[in-house]
Design an enzyme around this catalytic site. Structure first.
Site, PDB file in Angstrom:
ATOM      1  N   ASP A  67     -27.159 -69.930 -58.252  1.00 20.86           N
ATOM      2  CA  ASP A  67     -27.619 -69.248 -59.411  1.00 20.86           C
ATOM      3  C   ASP A  67     -27.087 -69.723 -60.574  1.00 20.86           C
ATOM      4  O   ASP A  67     -26.311 -70.601 -60.814  1.00 20.86           O
ATOM      5  CB  ASP A  67     -27.204 -67.708 -59.231  1.00 20.86           C
ATOM      6  CG  ASP A  67     -25.917 -67.483 -58.574  1.00 20.86           C
ATOM      7  OD1 ASP A  67     -25.062 -68.709 -58.623  1.00 20.86           O
ATOM      8  OD2 ASP A  67     -25.268 -66.574 -57.916  1.00 20.86           O
ATOM      9  N   HIS A 138     -23.424 -58.733 -52.624  1.00 18.80           N
ATOM     10  CA  HIS A 138     -24.475 -59.479 -53.185  1.00 18.80           C
ATOM     11  C   HIS A 138     -24.129 -60.770 -52.638  1.00 18.80           C
ATOM     12  O   HIS A 138     -23.291 -61.179 -52.344  1.00 18.80           O
ATOM     13  CB  HIS A 138     -24.588 -59.254 -54.517  1.00 18.80           C
ATOM     14  CG  HIS A 138     -23.592 -60.084 -55.507  1.00 18.80           C
ATOM     15  ND1 HIS A 138     -23.155 -59.821 -56.916  1.00 18.80           N
ATOM     16  CD2 HIS A 138     -22.663 -61.089 -55.276  1.00 18.80           C
ATOM     17  CE1 HIS A 138     -22.319 -60.514 -57.188  1.00 18.80           C
ATOM     18  NE2 HIS A 138     -21.765 -61.575 -56.369  1.00 18.80           N
TER      19      HIS A 138
HETATM   20  P1  PGA Z   1     -16.008 -64.962 -56.101  1.00 15.91           P
HETATM   21  O1  PGA Z   1     -17.837 -64.286 -56.123  1.00 15.91           O
HETATM   22  O2  PGA Z   1     -15.987 -65.901 -55.201  1.00 15.91           O
HETATM   23  O3  PGA Z   1     -15.708 -65.168 -57.562  1.00 15.91           O
HETATM   24  O4  PGA Z   1     -15.448 -63.680 -55.618  1.00 15.91           O
HETATM   25  C1  PGA Z   1     -18.376 -64.304 -55.202  1.00 15.91           C
HETATM   26  C2  PGA Z   1     -19.747 -63.693 -55.429  1.00 15.91           C
HETATM   27  O5  PGA Z   1     -19.737 -62.788 -56.431  1.00 15.91           O
HETATM   28  O6  PGA Z   1     -20.681 -64.144 -54.882  1.00 15.91           O
END
Ligand code: PGA
Length: 245
Positions: A67, A138
């Site tokens: 993304d 998500h």
């Molecule tokens: P993070 O994000 O590793 O910074 O917790 C994971 C995500 O939102 O997919």
């Protein structure tokens, strides 16, 4: 589905790096679909070390990111393009022509999504997709409700996601939209690895692994995939009824 619970972040990261390195050994021209965020930093650090000290070569691999924020210039410090360069691509022998991140500054974002989806397909699909998980379940930026048959597209970020990521931006305002690879695109990966670390992921992990399989918790949909592993540290596994393995 496999779930492996490791004692802490460092052991989870080491296990993740070993799986990615194993894939590259087995198939040097593997196609990898990769995440950003805090969680995979330890994995990337170890992969860079395996490259520096262990001779692991990524020269024939192809990389796609999951993304990117929409509307950021590609050199914006909070862009995922910059994140990937700083944490991974600049430190390994990746072929720059085989490194792909959605262009969040494309004048026609819809056309960019289509181009990206086609590029993944033409590369043969992902051999291995590594994912983080949001506190709301998500994966990539497929927020709760993301259709199971979705492809790479422009999405509106949930308020909770924008809040979690706000600190990376001036005036604490994260972009409202992003480009994300879709649920169906993730699902077509031949192998999926989801990484989770920390107590603030425990509810999302429990919902994904033990709750109903539902589009409301995008990570729960992974349980229908034939080759998925959840790599969890102890804290992120704490809300599961079954507890540690
Ligand atoms: P993070 O994000 O590793 O910074 O917790 C994971 C995500 O939102 O997919």
């Amino acid at each position: 589905m496999h779930a492996r619970v490791l004692p802490h972040y460092e052991s989870m990261s080491a296990a993740a790096a070993a799986i990615v390195a194993g894939k590259i050994h087995e198939k040097p021209d593997a196609v990898l679909l990769l995440p950003t965020g805090t969680t995979p930093l330890g994995m990337y650090r170890r992969l860079v070390r395996l490259h520096d000290e262990g001779g692991l070569s990524f020269a024939r691999a192809t990389f796609f990111n999951l993304d990117e924020y929409l509307g950021l210039p590609p050199d914006h410090p909070a862009s995922y393009r910059v994140y990937m360069r700083e944490n991974f691509y600049d430190h390994i022998d990746a072929d720059p022509g085989q490194v792909h991140v959605p262009d969040g500054s494309a004048p026609d974002p819809e056309a960019e999504c289509e181009r990206y989806e086609v590029a993944i397909r033409e590369a043969g699909g992902a051999d291995l997709c590594v994912l983080g998980i949001g506190r709301n379940g998500h994966i990539g930026f497929n927020e709760p409700g993301a259709p199971f048959d979705s492809r790479t597209r422009v999405v509106r970020l949930s308020e909770s996601t924008r809040l979690v990521n706000a600190a990376d931006f001036e005036e604490n305002r994260a972009p409202e939209k992003a480009i994300t690879v879709g649920m169906a695109t993730v699902f077509e990966a031949r192998e999926i690895l989801l990484l989770a670390s920390g107590a603030n992921k425990a509810n999302a992990v429990a919902a994904a692994i033990e709750g109903e399989v539902s589009e409301d918790v995008p990570a729960s949909m992974l349980r229908r995939h034939p080759n998925v592993t959840f790599l969890l540290d102890h804290e992120s596994a704490a809300a599961m009824e079954l507890g540690d393995e």
